[in-house]
Enzyme design. Structure first.
Site, PDB file in Angstrom:
ATOM      1  N   HIS A 240       0.831  -1.213   0.000  1.00  0.00           N
ATOM      2  CA  HIS A 240       0.000   0.000   0.000  1.00  0.00           C
ATOM      3  C   HIS A 240       0.866   1.265   0.000  1.00  0.00           C
ATOM      4  CE1 HIS A 240      -3.515  -2.381   1.169  1.00  0.00           C
ATOM      5  NE2 HIS A 240      -2.884  -2.833   2.226  1.00  0.00           N
TER       6      HIS A 240
HETATM    7  C1  BDR Z   1      -3.281   1.380   5.052  1.00  0.00           C
HETATM    8  O1  BDR Z   1      -3.595   1.016   6.403  1.00  0.00           O
HETATM    9  C2  BDR Z   1      -2.452   0.642   7.078  1.00  0.00           C
HETATM   10  O2  BDR Z   1      -2.676  -0.502   7.840  1.00  0.00           O
HETATM   11  C3  BDR Z   1      -1.362   0.457   6.051  1.00  0.00           C
HETATM   12  O3  BDR Z   1      -0.104   0.829   6.601  1.00  0.00           O
HETATM   13  C4  BDR Z   1      -1.768   1.374   4.936  1.00  0.00           C
HETATM   14  O4  BDR Z   1      -1.267   2.684   5.127  1.00  0.00           O
HETATM   15  C5  BDR Z   1      -3.986   0.422   4.123  1.00  0.00           C
HETATM   16  O5  BDR Z   1      -5.358   0.495   4.318  1.00  0.00           O
END
Ligand code: BDR
Ligand code: CA
Length: 316
Positions: A240
């Site tokens: 992500h």
């Molecule tokens: C986002 O949520 C967090 O858990 C991850 O680091 C990322 O930034 C994904 O939904």
């Protein structure tokens, strides 16, 4: 071209840590500072993790500045189920030697951005609390930020915390509302594209051919993330937060479209839902560019190659 100057605002977090390493491995980027917030873990753990990961990567010269302890309105919410109790999976990084800067991240951001207007981009990869507070505290802040590249939201897909909301936005939807309506140029990298970029076991095995604390850290951190990802039906762990940096390193891999995007803060079942006016029904001008597609295989390959390079450069 000179490297693009960035500050990462973050709640590390396994994939947050991978984003720091990706930035450090990329000559296209000048990683100037790191500001922390609560999110995946408490603020205290987020700051410790940030310092430890930078130390591991021999990058303690990058200032770490501690920010907001609570979301603006919502109660605190950590995600130990996804990131492990420490926030960095099963990795066991030593206590960091370096200390955070003795200033609140909101003041640091305001000072740094106003000192050189329109020169520095901020990459918020956690809840948007610090950015919203800076916007509210200093009216000149919004006009002086060059750009925000945000990991957050789910535009075409469903959410990962509720059926409609993505984690970073759900943790502080009021902050997201302030940021989305601030007038700062925004690029949103939502779940729709980040969930296509999967780091699989084969990539980790490739990294482990290099005997380095970096490759071992990635193995130990991603371990927990992989397990949760398999349970949710993914074949690997989503990159992500690192994907935000593709906007600098390899923009040709992303398809971006301009939309008017808003976030639900009405407190009902769609709290934190991010939605784009795809058919221009509201006639409101676009307030951001949104990641709609990604050449995911190319991105994961690029990420893996940069991690190989960093692993080769940092040995025991
Ligand atoms: C986002 O949520 C967090 O858990 C991850 O680091 C990322 O930034 C994904 O939904
Ligand atoms: Ca994050």
């Amino acid at each position: 071209m000179s490297p693009k100057r960035i500050i990462i605002d973050t709640d590390p977090g396994i994939d947050d840590a991978l984003a720091f390493l990706f930035a450090l491995a990329s000559p296209e980027i000048k990683f100037e500072a790191l500001t922390t917030t609560q999110g995946n873990v408490t603020l205290e753990k987020a700051t410790r993790n940030a310092l430890s990961v930078l130390e591991l990567a021999k990058a303690s010269h990058i200032p770490v500045v501690q920010g907001s302890m609570f979301p603006l309105v919502q109660p605190l919410r950590a995600s130990a189920d996804v990131h492990g109790a420490s926030g960095l999976g099963n990795s066991k990084l030593p206590e960091p030697h370096s200390k955070p800067v003795a200033q609140h991240a909101v003041d640091f951001l305001i000072e740094k951005i106003l000192a050189e207007p329109n020169k520095i981009s901020i990459f918020p990869i956690g809840p948007l609390t610090n950015i919203a507070m800076a916007i509210r505290k200093e009216p000149k802040f919004a006009k002086a930020v060059r750009e925000l590249v945000i990991m957050g939201g789910a535009i075409q897909d469903g959410g990962n915390v509720t059926p409609q909301a993505e984690f970073n936005i759900y943790v502080d939807p009021h902050a997201a509302h302030i940021v989305f309506h601030s007038g700062i140029p925004i690029t949103l990298i939502p779940l729709d594209v980040t969930q296509k970029c999967l780091l699989r076991q084969e990539h980790i095995d490739r990294l482990l051919k290099i005997n380095s604390p970096i490759s071992r850290f990635i193995r130990d951190a991603v371990n927990v993330y992989l397990k949760v990802s398999y349970e949710r039906g993914f074949e690997g762990s989503a990159l992500h937060d690192p994907l935000t940096l593709a906007t600098i390193i390899a923009p040709e891999l992303l398809t971006l479209k301009e939309y008017y995007v808003d976030v639900d803060i009405s407190g009902g079942i769609s709290m934190g839902n991010t939605f784009a006016d795809i058919y221009n029904i509201t006639k409101k001008p676009p307030n951001m560019k949104v990641g709609m597609n990604v050449r995911s295989d190319d991105f994961v390959e690029l990420f893996t190659q940069r991690m190989e390079k960093l692993s080769r450069s940092i040995t025991d």
